[in-house]
Scaffold this active site. Sequence first.
Site, PDB file in Angstrom:
ATOM      1  N   TYR A  90      39.787  33.469  25.352  1.00  0.00           N
ATOM      2  CA  TYR A  90      40.119  34.508  26.331  1.00  0.00           C
ATOM      3  C   TYR A  90      39.081  35.619  26.280  1.00  0.00           C
ATOM      4  CZ  TYR A  90      42.879  38.170  28.647  1.00  0.00           C
ATOM      5  OH  TYR A  90      43.310  39.177  29.486  1.00  0.00           O
ATOM      6  N   ASN A 145      41.170  39.507  39.587  1.00  0.00           N
ATOM      7  CA  ASN A 145      42.214  39.835  38.621  1.00  0.00           C
ATOM      8  C   ASN A 145      42.845  38.613  37.954  1.00  0.00           C
ATOM      9  OD1 ASN A 145      44.598  41.433  37.517  1.00  0.00           O
ATOM     10  ND2 ASN A 145      45.604  40.068  38.971  1.00  0.00           N
ATOM     11  N   ARG A 198      52.217  39.250  40.793  1.00  0.00           N
ATOM     12  CA  ARG A 198      53.097  39.929  39.827  1.00  0.00           C
ATOM     13  C   ARG A 198      52.259  40.798  38.892  1.00  0.00           C
ATOM     14  NH1 ARG A 198      54.332  35.033  35.579  1.00  0.00           N
ATOM     15  NH2 ARG A 198      52.215  34.287  35.560  1.00  0.00           N
ATOM     16  N   THR A 212      51.660  30.821  42.448  1.00  0.00           N
ATOM     17  CA  THR A 212      53.038  30.876  42.936  1.00  0.00           C
ATOM     18  C   THR A 212      53.282  32.213  43.622  1.00  0.00           C
ATOM     19  OG1 THR A 212      53.628  29.616  40.970  1.00  0.00           O
ATOM     20  CG2 THR A 212      55.446  30.582  42.221  1.00  0.00           C
TER      21      THR A 212
END
Lengths: 249, 83
Positions: free
Chosen positions: A159, A93, A21, A44
């Site tokens: 992050y 990614n 996605r 998923t």
Amino acid sequence: MSENSTAIPRASCVLVSGGSRGLGLALVQDALDAGAKVATFARTITPELEKLADDRPDDVHIGSVDITDEKAVRTFIKEAAAHLGPIDALVNNAAIGQDSLHVHTSPERIAAIVATNLTAPLLVVRAFLRHAMAKSGRGRIVMVTSVCAQRGYSGLVTYSATKGGLDSAMRTLAREMHGRFLVNSVAPGFFASEMSSVLGTEQLSTITRRTPTGRLVEPENIAPVVRSLLFDDTNINGQVLTIDGGGSI
Amino acid sequence: MTTLPRDQVRSMMGEVLAAQGKELPAEDGALLETIGFRSLDFSELALRVEDELDEELNFDAPGLRSIETVGDVLTFIDQLQQA
């Protein structure tokens, strides 16, 4: 003297982590449009990715794999190569976001972010290189990092650390691979995808106001840059290409 | 663990060099520096051997520094397989 005097060939088969996605899916589609085969995995599988694999069974290999499961990633690479042929490019990614002040982020959450955003991508690179060096000998790697690695944004301490870590690893890999693999990072600014939902409306509006182009980055802005790093003879190596509308200047 | 015979490893070494338009001399005493066989070529060869064996042959960089000739490479790979 350089070890290789010829250009690294354009990518023919690209492994994209987290391609189900958002930006990942856009990069999968773009690599296919550029004529490459694509292997991609995500925790998923989305209906969009499923459809892509159904529509182009000879060009797409998908799998439901958690990037932190090293053995599963290695198995996926093996199966994808058996299906599509040797993999000669990687787009690293997959990542998870953060939305918490460092003092309020649990040690377990910090460990999970580091495991997914730094340790796992390093192991994916290792697995990819072990495959690609034995098969094609040369290739290309693109790390999807973030402007957070260069500028400070509240709520994104761990992050940012992982993305900065990947940028550092990217430079060292570019040196270590002696030009046999072109290794670069693309560092998107904040775009209106699921990843930027970690920022509040006020923070997003401040970032937009401070961006010279006046608009947040979209996956469509990132894809052409990644495409160039995968397919063009640019001789770009060991660089971070920041794509943020100039927000970080 | 299965091991690859020295001749097979030698021919794989030839393939690594051939991919760069270089040739592997017949003499084991040939110097790697002369034929242009570099450390990443060694890594590539080791990975090809691993691929055949379906086993990892991990090793530290210092072990490689004493390797100077074609014969040294073949012996080192042999030792890795025996380890």
